[in-house]
Design an enzyme around this catalytic site. Structure first.
Site, PDB file in Angstrom:
ATOM      1  N   LYS A  18      -7.121  -8.160  33.538  1.00  0.00           N
ATOM      2  CA  LYS A  18      -5.903  -8.982  33.603  1.00  0.00           C
ATOM      3  C   LYS A  18      -5.930  -9.880  34.830  1.00  0.00           C
ATOM      4  O   LYS A  18      -6.585  -9.593  35.838  1.00  0.00           O
ATOM      5  CB  LYS A  18      -4.639  -8.126  33.611  1.00  0.00           C
ATOM      6  CG  LYS A  18      -4.472  -7.142  34.785  1.00  0.00           C
ATOM      7  CD  LYS A  18      -3.864  -7.722  36.053  1.00  0.00           C
ATOM      8  CE  LYS A  18      -3.682  -6.660  37.132  1.00  0.00           C
ATOM      9  NZ  LYS A  18      -3.557  -7.182  38.494  1.00  0.00           N
ATOM     10  N   ASP A 145      -0.303  -0.706  36.034  1.00  0.00           N
ATOM     11  CA  ASP A 145      -0.915  -1.749  35.199  1.00  0.00           C
ATOM     12  C   ASP A 145      -1.455  -1.208  33.870  1.00  0.00           C
ATOM     13  O   ASP A 145      -1.945  -1.989  33.048  1.00  0.00           O
ATOM     14  CB  ASP A 145      -2.098  -2.396  35.943  1.00  0.00           C
ATOM     15  CG  ASP A 145      -1.660  -3.156  37.184  1.00  0.00           C
ATOM     16  OD1 ASP A 145      -0.478  -3.545  37.260  1.00  0.00           O
ATOM     17  OD2 ASP A 145      -2.503  -3.357  38.077  1.00  0.00           O
TER      18      ASP A 145
HETATM   19  O1  C5P Z   1       0.478   2.182  40.094  1.00  0.00           O
HETATM   20  P1  C5P Z   1      -0.834   2.142  40.826  1.00  0.00           P
HETATM   21  O2  C5P Z   1      -1.432   3.519  40.991  1.00  0.00           O
HETATM   22  O3  C5P Z   1      -1.803   1.163  40.291  1.00  0.00           O
HETATM   23  O4  C5P Z   1      -0.469   1.627  42.301  1.00  0.00           O
HETATM   24  C1  C5P Z   1      -1.365   1.755  43.384  1.00  0.00           C
HETATM   25  C2  C5P Z   1      -0.619   1.527  44.686  1.00  0.00           C
HETATM   26  O5  C5P Z   1      -0.205   0.159  44.800  1.00  0.00           O
HETATM   27  C3  C5P Z   1       0.664   2.325  44.853  1.00  0.00           C
HETATM   28  O6  C5P Z   1       0.425   3.606  45.361  1.00  0.00           O
HETATM   29  C4  C5P Z   1       1.456   1.450  45.816  1.00  0.00           C
HETATM   30  O7  C5P Z   1       1.014   1.641  47.148  1.00  0.00           O
HETATM   31  C5  C5P Z   1       1.062   0.037  45.415  1.00  0.00           C
HETATM   32  N1  C5P Z   1       2.020  -0.565  44.461  1.00  0.00           N
HETATM   33  C6  C5P Z   1       3.269  -0.960  44.938  1.00  0.00           C
HETATM   34  N2  C5P Z   1       4.152  -1.518  44.061  1.00  0.00           N
HETATM   35  C7  C5P Z   1       3.839  -1.706  42.769  1.00  0.00           C
HETATM   36  C8  C5P Z   1       2.585  -1.317  42.265  1.00  0.00           C
HETATM   37  C9  C5P Z   1       1.682  -0.760  43.147  1.00  0.00           C
HETATM   38  O8  C5P Z   1       3.570  -0.813  46.129  1.00  0.00           O
HETATM   39  N3  C5P Z   1       4.744  -2.263  41.957  1.00  0.00           N
END
Ligand code: C5P
Length: 320
Positions: A18, A145
């Site tokens: 993406k 994502d």
């Molecule tokens: O959801 P995912 O595991 O991909 O997110 C990885 C990290 O990215 C989270 O632990 C957070 O620190 C950051 N993040 C965030 N806000 C979001 C998505 C991700 O702060 N909306």
């Protein structure tokens, strides 16, 4: 409860990377995530996952970025299959092969794509016909994502990115992707974004009218002007050389440039296949990008496909 190890059956799933066409980051929440408004766009740079029944859980990774894929139980594809097994009362392990063409920690949802592919593959391998709502819930639990990688196309993401609404678009867009050798850590980029923007937070992030109008019209020039990412200043602070990559592409006719997600991949929108070929060649010859890919979007999300070997034997039997 389904158990035992049926032999000789494998399922192949193809899943796209993406680009975030727009990413507006709101305040840090109590759970460590940020509220955001984003426009996800799936592009034709794919990982392939092949799963088959096995005595134990194993991960084998090949492809351009295979060496960087975690092999243990921290692999998101393993976790995805195990989550679905748990939810569906399946007691089976699998061998997972990942043909990795999406960069790892590149801001293109590489790990999330593999998790989405693993959900689709496991569902098919175990013949579960899991309701879509359940797959979406499992996907959201695996990462912000992951639901989009299941869906594909172009979609608005809200919440932490896991809540999706489809966006009407016209036409196909032609992209050039400048990849970096080493990735950026998503939590570090969000933390840098918070530091840079202290006191100037967007309280209620929303997609911009300019972006929505550009997508509805299908105008690549308008979309190029509307590309925007609140994480870009943070990514450029951590990787200043990305600024040179952006400038290089814009000076060579790109209609717009944006760091994808938390970076470091830089996505250039071009006017079509010919300009994309020219820009890709120029970037490839420059010392700025470790590797360059062309891709088009939007494309569909994670889907079962017939493996390439079978496709050659039965060309009429294509399913994707
Ligand atoms: O959801 P995912 O595991 O991909 O997110 C990885 C990290 O990215 C989270 O632990 C957070 O620190 C950051 N993040 C965030 N806000 C979001 C998505 C991700 O702060 N909306």
């Amino acid at each position: 409860m389904t158990s035992g190890v049926p032999q000789g059956r494998s399922v192949t799933v193809r899943v796209p990377a993406k680009i975030n066409l727009e990413l507006t980051v709101g305040p840090l929440r109590a759970d460590g995530y940020h509220d955001l408004a984003t426009v996800f766009h799936a592009v034709s740079l794919y990982d392939e996952l092949i799963v088959e029944p096995a005595q134990d859980w194993t991960v084998h990774a090949t492809g351009d970025f295979g060496a960087l894929v975690p092999r243990g139980s921290d692999n998101l594809a393993v976790r995805a299959m195990q989550d679905l097994a748990h939810a569906a009362g399946v007691d089976q392990a699998a061998r997972i092969e990942i043909r990795k063409q999406i960069p790892v920690a590149g801001g293109m949802a590489g790990g999330s794509a593999d998790a989405a592919a693993a959900l689709v593959a496991a569902d098919a391998l175990w013949g579960l016909a899991t309701p879509r709502r359940v797959l979406d819930e499992l996907a959201a639990g695996l990462g912000s994502d992951v639901p989009f990688a299941l869906t594909g196309g172009t979609a608005m993401g809200s919440g932490r990115g896991e809540r999706l609404a489809p966006v009407l678009t016209h036409g196909t867009f032609s992209w050039v992707l400048a990849l970096s050798e080493t990735g950026l850590s998503t939590p570090e980029v969000y933390a840098e974004c918070d530091r840079l923007r202290e006191g100037s937070l967007v309280a209620d992030p929303r997609p911009s009218p300019g972006m929505m109008a550009a997508l509805r019209s299908g105008s690549a020039a308008a979309l190029g002007r509307a590309l925007a990412n609140d994480l870009q200043p943070a990514a450029l602070r951590l990787r200043p050389e990305l600024g040179d990559v952006v400038d290089f592409g814009m000076a060579r006719g790109a209609l717009g440039a944006v760091v994808s997600g938390s970076g470091p991949t830089v996505a250039f929108l071009t006017g079509g296949v010919e300009p994309a070929l020219d820009l890709a060649a120029a970037l490839q010859e420059s010392p700025l990008a470790s590797s360059v890919r062309r891709a088009s979007g939007p494309v569909h999300g994670a889907r079962v496909v017939i493996p390439s070997a079978e496709r050659r034997e039965h060309p009429a039997g294509r399913r994707s």
